[in-house]
Write an enzyme that holds these catalytic residues in place. Sequence first.
Site, PDB file in Angstrom:
ATOM      1  N   GLU A  60      10.876  -9.663 -20.269  1.00  0.00           N
ATOM      2  CA  GLU A  60      10.153  -8.829 -21.236  1.00  0.00           C
ATOM      3  C   GLU A  60      11.134  -7.990 -22.063  1.00  0.00           C
ATOM      4  OE1 GLU A  60       7.981  -6.643 -18.058  1.00  0.00           O
ATOM      5  OE2 GLU A  60       8.993  -4.863 -18.809  1.00  0.00           O
ATOM      6  N   ILE A  97       1.173   3.852  -5.323  1.00  0.00           N
ATOM      7  CA  ILE A  97       0.341   3.246  -6.378  1.00  0.00           C
ATOM      8  C   ILE A  97      -0.745   2.372  -5.755  1.00  0.00           C
ATOM      9  CG2 ILE A  97       0.365   1.652  -8.348  1.00  0.00           C
ATOM     10  CD1 ILE A  97       3.194   2.835  -9.034  1.00  0.00           C
ATOM     11  N   ARG A 127       6.433  -5.360 -10.831  1.00  0.00           N
ATOM     12  CA  ARG A 127       7.526  -5.993 -11.560  1.00  0.00           C
ATOM     13  C   ARG A 127       7.282  -7.500 -11.563  1.00  0.00           C
ATOM     14  NH1 ARG A 127       8.765  -1.675 -13.245  1.00  0.00           N
ATOM     15  NH2 ARG A 127      10.741  -0.587 -12.990  1.00  0.00           N
ATOM     16  N   ASP A 167       0.931  -6.810 -16.625  1.00  0.00           N
ATOM     17  CA  ASP A 167       1.565  -5.754 -17.437  1.00  0.00           C
ATOM     18  C   ASP A 167       3.074  -5.972 -17.522  1.00  0.00           C
ATOM     19  OD1 ASP A 167       1.484  -3.274 -18.900  1.00  0.00           O
ATOM     20  OD2 ASP A 167       2.263  -2.232 -17.129  1.00  0.00           O
ATOM     21  N   LEU A 209       0.840  -1.207   0.000  1.00  0.00           N
ATOM     22  CA  LEU A 209       0.000   0.000   0.000  1.00  0.00           C
ATOM     23  C   LEU A 209       0.875   1.257   0.000  1.00  0.00           C
ATOM     24  CD1 LEU A 209      -3.169   0.330   0.038  1.00  0.00           C
ATOM     25  CD2 LEU A 209      -2.874   1.137   2.385  1.00  0.00           C
ATOM     26  N   GLY A 210       1.731   1.352  -1.028  1.00  0.00           N
ATOM     27  CA  GLY A 210       2.506   2.576  -1.246  1.00  0.00           C
ATOM     28  C   GLY A 210       1.660   3.538  -2.054  1.00  0.00           C
ATOM     29  N   HIS A 231       3.731  -3.776 -20.660  1.00  0.00           N
ATOM     30  CA  HIS A 231       4.378  -2.883 -19.684  1.00  0.00           C
ATOM     31  C   HIS A 231       4.141  -1.408 -20.072  1.00  0.00           C
ATOM     32  CE1 HIS A 231       8.007  -2.253 -16.769  1.00  0.00           C
ATOM     33  NE2 HIS A 231       7.101  -1.306 -16.646  1.00  0.00           N
TER      34      HIS A 231
HETATM   35  C1  8YV Z   1       7.906   2.587 -17.357  1.00  0.00           C
HETATM   36  C2  8YV Z   1       8.232   1.630 -14.990  1.00  0.00           C
HETATM   37  O1  8YV Z   1       7.107   1.811 -18.186  1.00  0.00           O
HETATM   38  O2  8YV Z   1       7.928   3.396 -13.490  1.00  0.00           O
HETATM   39  C3  8YV Z   1       8.445   2.308 -13.695  1.00  0.00           C
HETATM   40  O3  8YV Z   1       9.144   1.746 -12.862  1.00  0.00           O
HETATM   41  O4  8YV Z   1       8.628   0.540 -15.182  1.00  0.00           O
HETATM   42  C4  8YV Z   1       7.419   2.310 -16.005  1.00  0.00           C
HETATM   43  O5  8YV Z   1       6.875   3.485 -15.593  1.00  0.00           O
HETATM   44  C5  8YV Z   1       9.280   2.461 -17.759  1.00  0.00           C
HETATM   45  O6  8YV Z   1      10.228   2.910 -16.892  1.00  0.00           O
HETATM   46  C6  8YV Z   1       9.454   3.130 -19.104  1.00  0.00           C
HETATM   47  O7  8YV Z   1      10.361   2.445 -19.765  1.00  0.00           O
END
Ligand code: 8YV
Length: 315
Positions: free
Chosen positions: A263, A156, A234, A258, A153-154, A281
Amino acid sequence: MNKPEILLVGPYPEWDLVELEAQYEVRKLYEAQDRDAFLKLHGPNIRAVATRGELGASNDLIVKLPKLEVISVYGVGYDAVDLQACRERGIRVTNTPDVLTNDVADLGIGMMLVQSRGMIGAETWVRDGSWESKGLYPLKRRIWGRKAGVLGLGRIGFEVAKRLKGFDMDIAYSDVSAKSYAEGMTFIADPVELARHSDFLFVTLAASAATRHIVSKDVIEALGPEGMLINISRASNIDEEALLAALEGGALGSAALDVFEGEPKLNPRFLKLDNVLVQPHHASGTIETRKAMGKLVRDNLAAHFAGAALPTPVL
Ligand code: 8YV
């Protein structure tokens, strides 16, 4: 005066590239045919790295840049940057928090809706004539009023939970400790218990060595044959082998992802499954947010070279 030389690990949008090239001598690693030869030639002069969240900067790269002073990450996640190597060399690291939070949360919610209501299949149902030939589309599962778990719960995770409240969902979360700002949400410390409690489990943790495979086989099985796993963090946070096995065997109902190990090349087993929604992603991938991320990357670099305080330092 000579412009400082910076290394671009991956491509940036044209609007950022133009700005960067005005300020710096930009070396594009991603265009190099022979990376070693490229780094041998330019590595000794590079003072800054501009990278992307998923690309980071490994120790392998860092050792080839003896004059490196700062790494600016286009992304909130800096798990792919070797922080230990940076600490040892006194290299500063910055990221782009906050500006992407809402878009990432929005995509997570969208993925839940699309997957739960079978909207991709429904689109095909219309386009391939099934609606006319076969009739009504199969019934799907509702989301409103059901149980959601938020793992991490950070910033995002909190925005995901805020949006889930709008769907009258029963929200629980897991984190290292209960959060004072988690009003109306139940704290469940153990991720397995959180999964057992949830119909939808959102993975919104910042990745690190400590969170690797925190979504284990046990967590996945606790979510169960009716449950859905949504990952906007991630891939390393999930035991991908266990996830694939559970999706294939029915121990987990469905997933909306995502991010993937390795990837943009993903395990082809994902593509054979119809109970997984795959996304490239792009949770932060809106024009507005990417412009803000690019500006923050540039602001951090500019502050560094001006000897000013970094706007968003990690190290
Ligand atoms: C981006 C991300 O897609 O914020 C992150 O950690 O992985 C994403 O926001 C990425 O960094 C763009 O390449």
